[in-house]
Write a protein that holds these residues in place. Structure first.
Motif, PDB file in Angstrom:
ATOM      1  N   ALA A   1     -33.837   5.052  20.180  1.00 52.79           N
ATOM      2  CA  ALA A   1     -32.655   4.655  19.544  1.00 52.79           C
ATOM      3  C   ALA A   1     -31.597   3.835  20.542  1.00 52.79           C
ATOM      4  O   ALA A   1     -31.122   3.013  20.130  1.00 52.79           O
ATOM      5  CB  ALA A   1     -31.973   5.934  18.772  1.00 52.79           C
TER       6      ALA A   1
ATOM      7  N   ARG B   1     -33.111   0.342  21.101  1.00 50.96           N
ATOM      8  CA  ARG B   1     -32.658  -0.457  19.940  1.00 50.96           C
ATOM      9  C   ARG B   1     -31.206  -0.895  19.788  1.00 50.96           C
ATOM     10  O   ARG B   1     -30.723  -2.010  19.474  1.00 50.96           O
ATOM     11  CB  ARG B   1     -33.064   0.152  18.894  1.00 50.96           C
ATOM     12  N   ARG B   2     -30.353   0.068  20.233  1.00 46.32           N
ATOM     13  CA  ARG B   2     -28.742  -0.315  19.995  1.00 46.32           C
ATOM     14  C   ARG B   2     -28.623  -1.361  21.251  1.00 46.32           C
ATOM     15  O   ARG B   2     -27.879  -2.323  20.990  1.00 46.32           O
ATOM     16  CB  ARG B   2     -28.017   0.809  20.479  1.00 46.32           C
TER      17      ARG B   2
ATOM     18  N   GLU C   1     -31.531  -4.801  20.345  1.00 40.72           N
ATOM     19  CA  GLU C   1     -31.215  -5.306  18.946  1.00 40.72           C
ATOM     20  C   GLU C   1     -29.932  -5.280  18.313  1.00 40.72           C
ATOM     21  O   GLU C   1     -29.476  -5.536  17.355  1.00 40.72           O
ATOM     22  CB  GLU C   1     -32.358  -4.975  18.089  1.00 40.72           C
TER      23      GLU C   1
ATOM     24  N   GLU D   1     -29.040  -2.587  17.234  1.00 40.04           N
ATOM     25  CA  GLU D   1     -29.270  -1.706  15.940  1.00 40.04           C
ATOM     26  C   GLU D   1     -28.264  -0.542  15.596  1.00 40.04           C
ATOM     27  O   GLU D   1     -28.266   0.232  16.402  1.00 40.04           O
ATOM     28  CB  GLU D   1     -30.623  -1.230  16.079  1.00 40.04           C
ATOM     29  N   GLY D   2     -27.530  -0.729  14.719  1.00 40.61           N
ATOM     30  CA  GLY D   2     -26.367   0.489  14.558  1.00 40.61           C
ATOM     31  C   GLY D   2     -25.198   0.247  15.402  1.00 40.61           C
ATOM     32  O   GLY D   2     -24.572   1.199  15.410  1.00 40.61           O
TER      33      GLY D   2
END
Length: 373
Positions: free
Chosen positions: A229, A232-233, A236, A238-239
């Motif tokens: 996670a 990806r943060r 990307e 992400e979130g």
């Protein structure tokens, strides 16, 4: 696109460890950029003429500057763009962030190269082929990839990733994943809800080799979902939002980060001391000599899954001292009270040997290479 178009150009590649570091930072900083694949033609016509050697990533700024090193890329945009900084402004967090950039950039090359070339070789050949021969068919790309990757494969044993060290490297890496997973279960980034320069040091190996490559990616997904996670943060967003978040109040170093820092000092620490000694000896013996990319080999020790110590050999890179100096220079500039806090942190993690005095022959980067300061 040229510099007159007012957009940064990033010359890199999806499989490149340090391209991932630069790309993640540019996205978070909100820098408009175009990424261009570092094909053989790009190396021939742009990178080597400007830098002097074949290395990525390279960026061209809108005003025509060319910057190669990822730390210098980040420094450039931290200086020339507004917004929150990836450098904490408190003494312990800033110091620890510099240490962790050094750890990621230099030490985590060992598991990154091990997993890529022991567990992901076919994938790596295909990826190298896509860069070397972007318009070729699959078979031609794989053949081109095998040829293009020979230099990288050849250096793997010299980075310490030998068959004899396999179990110890994997045991160390899996333990590190567990420590990071516990940390990221409680914190979005290393020091709070904003990424630091330490996060960018870790994202290079943990994204391009250890997450993106399929076999090592499966290991990360299975053992460390919170690290996934975080990757990806970081890469990307992400979130996450560009230029968002805060560092922890009170110059707090999270308890969950201490095991990672202790691992760094336990495993990398002896090599750090040996590196500064070797750089100092070179300066003393050959004060007018150019600084080579590597200064021979050094031993390093990791525990395997049974707890037995295994010792390998790895190259000594003077560049690592330049990264370390960012921490020790910060340390040297602190007030007596703030220095006590940093020294206290070092005592907690087994890093009492980290001090400005260990730098016997300071170095700096100038015109894309390392020189004596």
């Amino acid at each position: 696109m040229t510099s007159t178009d007012q957009q940064t150009v990033l010359y890199g590649a999806p499989l490149s460890l340090f391209s991932g570091k630069a790309r993640a930072y540019l996205r978070w900083r909100g820098v408009p950029f175009e990424e261009r694949l570092s094909t053989p033609e790009v190396y021939k016509t742009i990178i080597i003429p400007r830098i002097g050697y074949p290395m990525i990533p390279v960026i061209e700024t809108p005003d025509g500057q060319t910057i190669q090193d990822t730390t210098e890329i980040i420094d450039h945009f931290e200086k020339h763009t507004d917004g929150p900084s990836v450098f904490p402004d408190t003494p312990k967090q800033r110091f620890a962030a510099h240490l962790l950039e050094f750890y990621g950039d230099e030490w985590l090359l060992i598991p990154a190269m091990h997993y890529r070339w022991r567990h992901n070789r076919d994938f790596a050949h295909a990826e190298f082929g896509k860069t070397a021969l972007p318009d070729g068919d699959e078979a031609a790309q794989i053949e081109a990839g095998r040829k293009a990757s020979k230099m990288f494969e050849g250096v793997v044993p010299m980075l310490g990733a030998t068959p004899e060290m396999t179990d110890a490297i994997e045991a160390s890496y899996e333990a590190l994943l567990g420590e990071l997973d516990a940390h990221f279960a409680r914190h979005s980034y290393l020091f709070g809800t904003r990424p630091s320069i330490g996060d960018y040091g870790l994202i290079g190996p943990l994204y391009a080799h250890l997450y993106r490559d399929p076999a090592s990616g499966e290991i990360m997904k299975r053992l460390a979902p919170n690290v996934v996670a975080w990757v990806r943060r970081m890469h990307e967003l992400e979130g996450a939002e560009p230029e968002s978040g805060e560092f922890l109040d009170g110059d707090e170093i999270p308890e969950t980060l201490l095991p990672v820092l202790r691992r760094m000092m336990r495993e990398q620490g002896p090599c750090i001391q040996d590196m500064t000694d070797k750089v100092g000896a070179l300066k003393q013996s050959s004060p007018d000599a150019d600084i080579p990319r590597a200064l021979g080999m050094q031993p390093f020790t990791l525990e395997d899954r049974s707890g037995e110590e295994k010792t390998g050999q790895r190259l000594v890179f003077p560049y690592g001292q330049w990264l370390l100096q960012r921490a020790t220079d910060h340390q040297a500039g602190l007030s007596d009270e703030d220095r006590k806090g940093v020294d206290g942190l070092l005592g907690q993690i087994g890093g009492d040997f980290i001090k400005p005095e260990m730098i016997k022959a300071p170095v700096k980067r100038e015109n894309h290479k390392l020189v004596w300061a």
